[in-house]
Write a protein that holds these residues in place. Structure first.
Motif, PDB file in Angstrom:
ATOM      1  N   GLN A  43      30.544 -25.322  24.732  1.00  0.00           N
ATOM      2  CA  GLN A  43      30.523 -25.743  26.131  1.00  0.00           C
ATOM      3  C   GLN A  43      31.263 -24.748  27.015  1.00  0.00           C
ATOM      4  OE1 GLN A  43      31.856 -29.794  26.684  1.00  0.00           O
ATOM      5  NE2 GLN A  43      30.638 -30.554  24.961  1.00  0.00           N
ATOM      6  N   LEU A  44      32.417 -24.274  26.545  1.00  0.00           N
ATOM      7  CA  LEU A  44      33.184 -23.315  27.325  1.00  0.00           C
ATOM      8  C   LEU A  44      32.466 -21.969  27.420  1.00  0.00           C
ATOM      9  CD1 LEU A  44      36.796 -24.091  26.017  1.00  0.00           C
ATOM     10  CD2 LEU A  44      35.892 -24.592  28.289  1.00  0.00           C
ATOM     11  N   GLN A  45      31.789 -21.588  26.342  1.00  0.00           N
ATOM     12  CA  GLN A  45      31.060 -20.320  26.356  1.00  0.00           C
ATOM     13  C   GLN A  45      29.853 -20.360  27.280  1.00  0.00           C
ATOM     14  OE1 GLN A  45      30.408 -20.004  22.070  1.00  0.00           O
ATOM     15  NE2 GLN A  45      31.717 -18.181  21.997  1.00  0.00           N
ATOM     16  N   ASN A  46      29.294 -21.559  27.502  1.00  0.00           N
ATOM     17  CA  ASN A  46      28.053 -21.696  28.273  1.00  0.00           C
ATOM     18  C   ASN A  46      28.250 -22.475  29.567  1.00  0.00           C
ATOM     19  OD1 ASN A  46      26.364 -20.409  26.191  1.00  0.00           O
ATOM     20  ND2 ASN A  46      26.770 -22.256  25.006  1.00  0.00           N
ATOM     21  N   LEU A  47      29.419 -22.335  30.187  1.00  0.00           N
ATOM     22  CA  LEU A  47      29.664 -23.014  31.454  1.00  0.00           C
ATOM     23  C   LEU A  47      28.658 -22.540  32.509  1.00  0.00           C
ATOM     24  CD1 LEU A  47      33.569 -22.940  31.712  1.00  0.00           C
ATOM     25  CD2 LEU A  47      32.137 -24.934  31.292  1.00  0.00           C
ATOM     26  N   PRO A  48      28.093 -23.471  33.270  1.00  0.00           N
ATOM     27  CA  PRO A  48      27.101 -23.069  34.279  1.00  0.00           C
ATOM     28  C   PRO A  48      27.707 -22.306  35.447  1.00  0.00           C
ATOM     29  CG  PRO A  48      27.584 -25.416  34.437  1.00  0.00           C
ATOM     30  CD  PRO A  48      28.280 -24.922  33.215  1.00  0.00           C
ATOM     31  N   GLY A  49      29.010 -22.451  35.640  1.00  0.00           N
ATOM     32  CA  GLY A  49      29.673 -21.765  36.751  1.00  0.00           C
ATOM     33  C   GLY A  49      31.098 -21.421  36.380  1.00  0.00           C
ATOM     34  N   GLU A  50      31.975 -21.481  37.380  1.00  0.00           N
ATOM     35  CA  GLU A  50      33.386 -21.204  37.151  1.00  0.00           C
ATOM     36  C   GLU A  50      34.038 -22.314  36.327  1.00  0.00           C
ATOM     37  OE1 GLU A  50      35.634 -18.674  38.210  1.00  0.00           O
ATOM     38  OE2 GLU A  50      33.777 -17.557  38.477  1.00  0.00           O
ATOM     39  N   LEU A  51      35.126 -21.970  35.641  1.00  0.00           N
ATOM     40  CA  LEU A  51      35.920 -22.959  34.915  1.00  0.00           C
ATOM     41  C   LEU A  51      36.526 -23.941  35.905  1.00  0.00           C
ATOM     42  CD1 LEU A  51      37.244 -23.694  32.079  1.00  0.00           C
ATOM     43  CD2 LEU A  51      39.209 -22.353  32.865  1.00  0.00           C
ATOM     44  N   THR A  52      36.244 -25.237  35.699  1.00  0.00           N
ATOM     45  CA  THR A  52      36.768 -26.252  36.608  1.00  0.00           C
ATOM     46  C   THR A  52      38.080 -26.833  36.082  1.00  0.00           C
ATOM     47  OG1 THR A  52      35.617 -28.108  35.554  1.00  0.00           O
ATOM     48  CG2 THR A  52      34.408 -26.864  37.241  1.00  0.00           C
ATOM     49  N   GLN A  53      38.743 -27.589  36.934  1.00  0.00           N
ATOM     50  CA  GLN A  53      39.999 -28.230  36.547  1.00  0.00           C
ATOM     51  C   GLN A  53      39.783 -29.186  35.381  1.00  0.00           C
ATOM     52  OE1 GLN A  53      42.056 -29.960  39.848  1.00  0.00           O
ATOM     53  NE2 GLN A  53      43.608 -30.966  38.607  1.00  0.00           N
ATOM     54  N   ALA A  95      45.392 -15.094  33.657  1.00  0.00           N
ATOM     55  CA  ALA A  95      44.621 -15.748  34.711  1.00  0.00           C
ATOM     56  C   ALA A  95      44.408 -17.227  34.410  1.00  0.00           C
ATOM     57  CB  ALA A  95      43.277 -15.043  34.877  1.00  0.00           C
ATOM     58  N   VAL A  96      44.104 -17.558  33.139  1.00  0.00           N
ATOM     59  CA  VAL A  96      43.911 -18.962  32.758  1.00  0.00           C
ATOM     60  C   VAL A  96      45.215 -19.738  32.916  1.00  0.00           C
ATOM     61  CG1 VAL A  96      43.413 -20.517  30.821  1.00  0.00           C
ATOM     62  CG2 VAL A  96      41.981 -18.507  31.200  1.00  0.00           C
ATOM     63  N   ILE A 149      35.697 -17.638  27.932  1.00  0.00           N
ATOM     64  CA  ILE A 149      35.083 -17.504  29.263  1.00  0.00           C
ATOM     65  C   ILE A 149      35.141 -16.068  29.769  1.00  0.00           C
ATOM     66  CG2 ILE A 149      35.657 -19.906  29.839  1.00  0.00           C
ATOM     67  CD1 ILE A 149      37.889 -18.810  31.652  1.00  0.00           C
ATOM     68  N   ASP A 150      35.514 -15.127  28.881  1.00  0.00           N
ATOM     69  CA  ASP A 150      35.613 -13.707  29.237  1.00  0.00           C
ATOM     70  C   ASP A 150      36.612 -13.475  30.364  1.00  0.00           C
ATOM     71  OD1 ASP A 150      33.720 -12.899  27.331  1.00  0.00           O
ATOM     72  OD2 ASP A 150      32.065 -13.356  28.688  1.00  0.00           O
TER      73      ASP A 150
END
Length: 340
Positions: A231-241, A267-268, A261-262
């Motif tokens: 799921q984290l590798q294939n997020l449709p957009g930015e990482l959300t809260q 930053a994370v 998430i590359d």
């Protein structure tokens, strides 16, 4: 976690028991009490069983009427001071007269009740020896162990993998050790990461269970971690809260999330701090919060991190204090093994 045939010292151990039925648990508990009464044991004693997972058939492998490494693990996992209580019993004190050192109000005459999960994960240094058989079996080759604590098995197992594998593994991470059926049949110290690779490649839980005999409950929990990796590798957009909060509750480190998430670990972490996704400090209280605990035996968890709830630690941090940091996996001979 591991089936019969692998030494206790080589096995991953989870407390409290996650896979025994209530009937099985009380059957083994009653048998232990009968054994102790029959042998006349006063003090500490631990019993190792072999239980058939498809029936109520069981046998006793050994009875240790002494303090062992298993005793140290049980004492640290529950907060119940086994060595201290055993010494008092040997001095002819009654169990009902000894105070519970955690609550300082109740007596020591109780069974610990946990509202958290403890994982013991062995550490091996097999790579130091050139001709040693790397397969795990009835002889013990591990040189130490780690103990991790979390509110869920997923959180605790990921903590344990990071601690025991030191710096180069971010958690239950695929792609480091390749999966093979042979690794499941004849496991080595690399098996947990081989399972991660297998689940990521689509190997089914049933297939791994049939080869390894690891209980499906544990494999399904590991599959849940593997699914969240995807799921984290294939997020449709930015990482959300909410994405980050859920990842922390399952036991992912900032570095592991960044890798998926590359991004970068810094930053994370900065994003997590901005969103106030912070761990809560909990006390180990042995009685599942039935009585207030009065101890500095603590662990940290993200399980209680919710956006609409103010963080409230179990202890107040109003005074100057000293924090003692661990320096890697516990090794035999490197620290005090018991609570005294």
């Amino acid at each position: 976690f591991d089936p019969l045939g692998i030494h206790t010292g080589e096995s991953i151990v989870v407390a409290p028991s996650q896979t025994l039925t209530d009937e099985e648990y009380h059957m083994l508990r009653d048998a232990a009490q009968r054994v102790v009464r029959h042998l006349g044991v006063v003090g500490e004693c631990n019993i190792q069983y072999a239980l058939n997972p498809s029936s109520l058939e069981y046998c006793i492998i050994e009875v240790n009427a002494r303090l062992s490494r298993s005793s140290a693990l049980a004492s640290k996992a529950t907060g119940y001071p086994l060595a201290f209580v055993a010494a008092k019993l040997a001095l002819n004190q009654r169990l009902s007269d000894i105070r519970n050192s955690i609550t300082q109000e109740t007596t020591a005459c109780f069974e610990p009740s946990l509202d958290y999960v403890v994982v013991k994960f062995p550490r091996w240094d097999i790579k130091k020896f050139t001709r040693v058989d790397k397969r795990l079996g009835s002889s013990m080759k591990s040189v130490g162990e780690v103990m991790s604590i979390g509110r869920t098995f997923e959180e605790a197992i990921q903590k344990a993998v990071r601690m025991v594998r030191e710096n180069y593994v971010a958690g239950f991470e695929h792609g480091i050790v390749p999966y093979s059926d042979q690794e499941m049949i004849e496991p080595t110290e690399q098996r947990i990461l081989a399972i991660a690779s297998g689940l990521a490649d689509g190997v089914s839980v049933d297939h791994i269970h049939n080869l390894s005999k690891i209980d499906r409950w544990f494999l399904l929990k590991l599959e849940m971690i593997s699914n969240h990796v995807k799921q984290l590798q294939n997020l449709p957009g930015e990482l959300t809260q909410e994405d980050l909060r859920r990842a922390k509750q399952i036991g992912f480190s900032d570095r592991h999330v960044a890798k998926l998430i590359d991004g970068t670990e810094i930053a994370v972490r900065q994003r997590r701090m901005d969103w106030k996704i912070l761990p809560k400090v909990n006390q180990i209280d042995t009685v599942a919060a039935e009585f207030p605990a009065k101890t500095n035996y603590l662990y940290m968890t993200y399980a209680n991190s919710t956006p609409d709830r103010k963080m409230c630690h179990d202890v107040e941090f109003n005074e100057t204090a000293v924090m003692v940091l661990g320096s890697g996996a516990y090794r035999i001979g490197s620290s005090v093994e018991f609570d005294w």
